[in-house]
Scaffold this active site. Structure first.
Site, PDB file in Angstrom:
ATOM      1  CG  HIS A 197      -8.272  -7.349  -0.383  1.00 48.51           C
ATOM      2  ND1 HIS A 197      -7.115  -8.117   0.306  1.00 48.51           N
ATOM      3  CD2 HIS A 197      -8.264  -5.931   0.459  1.00 48.51           C
ATOM      4  CE1 HIS A 197      -6.432  -7.096   1.228  1.00 48.51           C
ATOM      5  NE2 HIS A 197      -7.018  -6.000   1.251  1.00 48.51           N
ATOM      6  NE  ARG A 203      -7.068  -9.724   4.116  1.00 50.19           N
ATOM      7  CZ  ARG A 203      -8.137  -9.078   4.017  1.00 50.19           C
ATOM      8  NH1 ARG A 203      -8.033  -7.911   3.903  1.00 50.19           N
ATOM      9  NH2 ARG A 203      -9.125  -9.742   3.631  1.00 50.19           N
ATOM     10  CG  HIS A 210      -9.505  -2.063   1.498  1.00 50.32           C
ATOM     11  ND1 HIS A 210      -9.866  -2.398   2.772  1.00 50.32           N
ATOM     12  CD2 HIS A 210      -8.155  -2.397   1.178  1.00 50.32           C
ATOM     13  CE1 HIS A 210      -8.908  -3.108   3.239  1.00 50.32           C
ATOM     14  NE2 HIS A 210      -7.787  -3.113   2.293  1.00 50.32           N
ATOM     15  CE1 TYR A 236      -2.598  -6.701   3.717  1.00 49.97           C
ATOM     16  CE2 TYR A 236      -3.312  -6.409   1.371  1.00 49.97           C
ATOM     17  CZ  TYR A 236      -3.441  -6.530   2.844  1.00 49.97           C
ATOM     18  OH  TYR A 236      -4.532  -5.798   3.300  1.00 49.97           O
ATOM     19  CE1 TYR A 294      -4.214  -1.459   0.824  1.00 47.76           C
ATOM     20  CE2 TYR A 294      -2.914  -3.147   1.540  1.00 47.76           C
ATOM     21  CZ  TYR A 294      -4.292  -2.688   1.129  1.00 47.76           C
ATOM     22  OH  TYR A 294      -5.219  -3.464   1.266  1.00 47.76           O
TER      23      TYR A 294
HETATM   24 FE   LIG Z   1      -6.239  -4.507   2.335  1.00 48.05          FE
END
Ligand SMILES: [Fe+2]
Length: 213
Positions: free
Chosen positions: A150, A147, A152, A139, A100
């Site tokens: 995806h 995870r 958000h 990640y 991110y």
């Molecule tokens: Fe996330």
């Protein structure tokens, strides 16, 4: 009238299934609200000018984001199946490497200076929205927990309950072991996983249903 609307949706063939529709006891068709999910720790906090629908390019820069380019299209509805125009549809996601653009992301995976990472668009007529982005990487989120890819979402409109959720991709093996997704009932999971659109591997469809306040 509502039943007519439902038939026209199905007749259009746009949706590959009727998952998400439930028959209420009164005989009216309703759409199930999109399940919420935690916002997570990486909601963007660094101001950025360019938040348009194309996350693969940043205004004023020559380069393009690394990774597989994908399209996310969808619509925002209320629970009676009426499309909602003018809702704010906001997304944020990791780059193709699973990182991110957020100062608190501990993942050592590289940043991508050309990836926009964050976008906000209004839903248009018939509630439609679209984004052009890259497939987010998976990640690590803790010991033994990776995870799955995806995106958000935060969806807002005056008169409706704000929805914060996460959209998943079909056919990802990490979906089966994700501690957040697997907490949901199977029917809820189905509503949180996008559909592949028209058998293209780069186009996904995500239908969002929000609740009136
Ligand atoms: Fe996330």
């Amino acid at each position: 009238m509502v039943n007519q609307k439902r038939r026209s949706f199905i007749a259009s063939g746009f949706f590959s299934g009727i998952a998400g529709w439930v028959q209420a006891s009164g005989g009216t068709a309703e759409m199930q609200e999109t399940p919420g999910e935690i916002e997570g720790p990486f909601y963007p906090i660094t101001p950025q000018k360019d938040k348009d629908f194309d996350l693969t390019r940043i205004a004023g820069q020559d380069g393009a984001a690394r990774g597989t380019v994908i399209w996310i299209t969808g619509e925002v509805f209320d629970s009676m199946g009426d499309p909602i125009e003018g809702a704010s549809v906001e997304i944020w996601q990791a780059n193709a490497e699973g990182r991110y653009h957020h100062p608190h992301d501990p993942n050592p995976a590289p940043l991508d200076q050309y990836f926009q990472g964050w976008a906000i668009v209004p839903s248009g007529s018939k509630g439609a929205f679209r984004f052009r982005t890259v497939m987010p990487g998976s990640y690590p989120a803790g010991p033994g927990w990776e995870r799955p890819p995806h995106i958000h979402f935060k969806v807002m409109k005056r008169g409706f309950v704000e929805l914060v959720t996460q959209m998943y991709f079909p056919g990802q093996s990490l979906n089966e072991t994700d501690r957040l997704l697997q907490r949901k009932e199977p029917a809820e999971q189905k509503l949180m996983i996008a559909e592949v659109l028209r058998d293209k591997h780069d186009s996904f469809h995500y239908r969002i249903v929000i609740e009136r306040a």
